[in-house]
Design a protein around this motif. Structure first.
Motif, PDB file in Angstrom:
ATOM      1  N   VAL A 261      19.503 -36.684 -35.928  1.00 20.00           N
ATOM      2  CA  VAL A 261      19.571 -37.187 -36.889  1.00 20.00           C
ATOM      3  C   VAL A 261      19.815 -38.812 -36.961  1.00 20.00           C
ATOM      4  CG1 VAL A 261      20.342 -34.997 -37.714  1.00 20.00           C
ATOM      5  CG2 VAL A 261      22.134 -36.690 -37.012  1.00 20.00           C
ATOM      6  N   PRO A 262      19.594 -39.457 -38.071  1.00 19.65           N
ATOM      7  CA  PRO A 262      19.769 -40.875 -38.093  1.00 19.65           C
ATOM      8  C   PRO A 262      20.813 -41.515 -37.420  1.00 19.65           C
ATOM      9  CG  PRO A 262      18.369 -40.112 -40.002  1.00 19.65           C
ATOM     10  CD  PRO A 262      18.752 -38.834 -39.357  1.00 19.65           C
ATOM     11  N   TYR A 263      22.056 -40.841 -37.971  1.00 13.24           N
ATOM     12  CA  TYR A 263      23.410 -41.624 -37.487  1.00 13.24           C
ATOM     13  C   TYR A 263      23.481 -41.356 -35.938  1.00 13.24           C
ATOM     14  CZ  TYR A 263      25.833 -37.060 -37.321  1.00 13.24           C
ATOM     15  OH  TYR A 263      26.359 -35.623 -37.108  1.00 13.24           O
ATOM     16  N   ALA A 264      22.821 -40.158 -35.348  1.00  8.14           N
ATOM     17  CA  ALA A 264      23.050 -39.956 -33.890  1.00  8.14           C
ATOM     18  C   ALA A 264      22.173 -41.106 -32.820  1.00  8.14           C
ATOM     19  CB  ALA A 264      22.668 -38.699 -33.425  1.00  8.14           C
ATOM     20  N   LEU A 265      21.087 -41.572 -33.771  1.00  9.98           N
ATOM     21  CA  LEU A 265      20.191 -42.510 -33.126  1.00  9.98           C
ATOM     22  C   LEU A 265      20.843 -43.820 -33.294  1.00  9.98           C
ATOM     23  CD1 LEU A 265      16.946 -41.372 -34.630  1.00  9.98           C
ATOM     24  CD2 LEU A 265      17.577 -40.889 -32.360  1.00  9.98           C
ATOM     25  N   HIS A 266      21.605 -44.130 -34.527  1.00 12.62           N
ATOM     26  CA  HIS A 266      22.350 -45.358 -34.437  1.00 12.62           C
ATOM     27  C   HIS A 266      23.485 -45.506 -33.571  1.00 12.62           C
ATOM     28  CE1 HIS A 266      24.107 -48.949 -36.401  1.00 12.62           C
ATOM     29  NE2 HIS A 266      25.080 -48.380 -36.618  1.00 12.62           N
TER      30      HIS A 266
ATOM     31  N   THR B 153      35.815 -34.797 -31.849  1.00 16.36           N
ATOM     32  CA  THR B 153      34.837 -34.510 -32.970  1.00 16.36           C
ATOM     33  C   THR B 153      34.650 -32.790 -32.501  1.00 16.36           C
ATOM     34  OG1 THR B 153      33.999 -36.710 -32.736  1.00 16.36           O
ATOM     35  CG2 THR B 153      32.465 -34.800 -33.773  1.00 16.36           C
ATOM     36  N   PRO B 154      34.471 -32.061 -33.686  1.00 22.94           N
ATOM     37  CA  PRO B 154      34.185 -30.825 -33.304  1.00 22.94           C
ATOM     38  C   PRO B 154      32.836 -30.400 -32.928  1.00 22.94           C
ATOM     39  CG  PRO B 154      34.576 -31.258 -35.811  1.00 22.94           C
ATOM     40  CD  PRO B 154      34.904 -32.647 -34.957  1.00 22.94           C
ATOM     41  N   PHE B 155      32.658 -29.674 -31.858  1.00 21.55           N
ATOM     42  CA  PHE B 155      31.305 -29.132 -31.702  1.00 21.55           C
ATOM     43  C   PHE B 155      30.804 -28.265 -32.788  1.00 21.55           C
ATOM     44  CE2 PHE B 155      33.160 -30.564 -27.567  1.00 21.55           C
ATOM     45  CZ  PHE B 155      32.117 -31.014 -27.030  1.00 21.55           C
ATOM     46  N   GLY B 156      29.617 -28.465 -33.012  1.00 19.22           N
ATOM     47  CA  GLY B 156      28.824 -27.593 -33.883  1.00 19.22           C
ATOM     48  C   GLY B 156      27.810 -28.407 -34.833  1.00 19.22           C
ATOM     49  N   PHE B 157      26.803 -27.936 -35.356  1.00 15.48           N
ATOM     50  CA  PHE B 157      26.008 -28.497 -36.312  1.00 15.48           C
ATOM     51  C   PHE B 157      25.580 -27.249 -37.368  1.00 15.48           C
ATOM     52  CE2 PHE B 157      23.406 -27.072 -32.982  1.00 15.48           C
ATOM     53  CZ  PHE B 157      22.218 -26.441 -33.625  1.00 15.48           C
ATOM     54  N   LYS B 158      25.388 -27.736 -38.682  1.00  9.38           N
ATOM     55  CA  LYS B 158      25.023 -26.928 -39.540  1.00  9.38           C
ATOM     56  C   LYS B 158      23.654 -26.238 -39.788  1.00  9.38           C
ATOM     57  CE  LYS B 158      29.138 -27.412 -41.991  1.00  9.38           C
ATOM     58  NZ  LYS B 158      29.944 -26.440 -42.041  1.00  9.38           N
ATOM     59  N   TYR B 159      23.477 -25.093 -40.155  1.00  8.17           N
ATOM     60  CA  TYR B 159      22.123 -24.450 -40.213  1.00  8.17           C
ATOM     61  C   TYR B 159      22.308 -23.642 -41.560  1.00  8.17           C
ATOM     62  CZ  TYR B 159      18.437 -21.322 -39.890  1.00  8.17           C
ATOM     63  OH  TYR B 159      17.168 -20.715 -40.095  1.00  8.17           O
ATOM     64  N   GLN B 160      21.260 -24.082 -42.592  1.00  8.14           N
ATOM     65  CA  GLN B 160      21.163 -23.465 -43.670  1.00  8.14           C
ATOM     66  C   GLN B 160      19.739 -23.037 -43.977  1.00  8.14           C
ATOM     67  OE1 GLN B 160      21.329 -25.772 -47.388  1.00  8.14           O
ATOM     68  NE2 GLN B 160      23.125 -24.983 -47.796  1.00  8.14           N
TER      69      GLN B 160
END
Length: 138
Positions: A129-134, A22-29
């Protein structure tokens, strides 16, 4: 014999894809605004993002573990989007951050002229984020 060679090459190609990470990183806007709170439309910016490790105070005053710069151009509405972990690295290694054992803050600085005279825009604690908690339960 030719079928065996083709089979081995095909197997190697499939194996290569199965080890993809999985690519490392997360979005910021965000929307860039000037001192009069008007959007900076169609403007070249420099944005510096720093990941700060929590020192237990929950205020984002711990050590900076990673810093990167981005040079986005805003939209007509002043909007810009970045991927944290994919900028021009100034300090640290994004892939070496130990996300499991501490909480972290994201500090945002900006130079609205596209230079390096950064002004602090703020910092905020990074939350799951919710999917990470799941994913923890799967």
């Amino acid at each position: 014999m030719k079928k065996l060679i083709v089979f081995i090459i095909a197997l190697m190609a499939m194996t290569q894809n199965s080890f993809a990470q999985t690519p490392f990183g997360f979005k910021y806007q965000a929307v860039a605004r000037n001192a009069d709170n008007l959007p900076l439309a169609n403007q070249n910016l420099t944005v510096r993002l720093s990941v700060i490790e929590d020192d237990g105070s929950q205020t984002g005053t711990g050590p900076i573990v990673y810093t990167e710069d981005h040079s986005p151009t805003t939209t007509d509405l002043g909007l810009f989007s970045l991927t944290v972990g994919k900028g021009n690295v100034q300090f640290g290694d994004f892939e070496d951050i130990d996300w499991d054992n501490n909480s972290f803050f994201l500090q945002v600085e900006m130079d609205e002229t596209g230079g390096t005279d950064f002004k602090l825009m703020g910092k905020s604690q990074l939350l799951a984020v919710p999917y990470a908690l799941h994913a923890k339960t799967v």
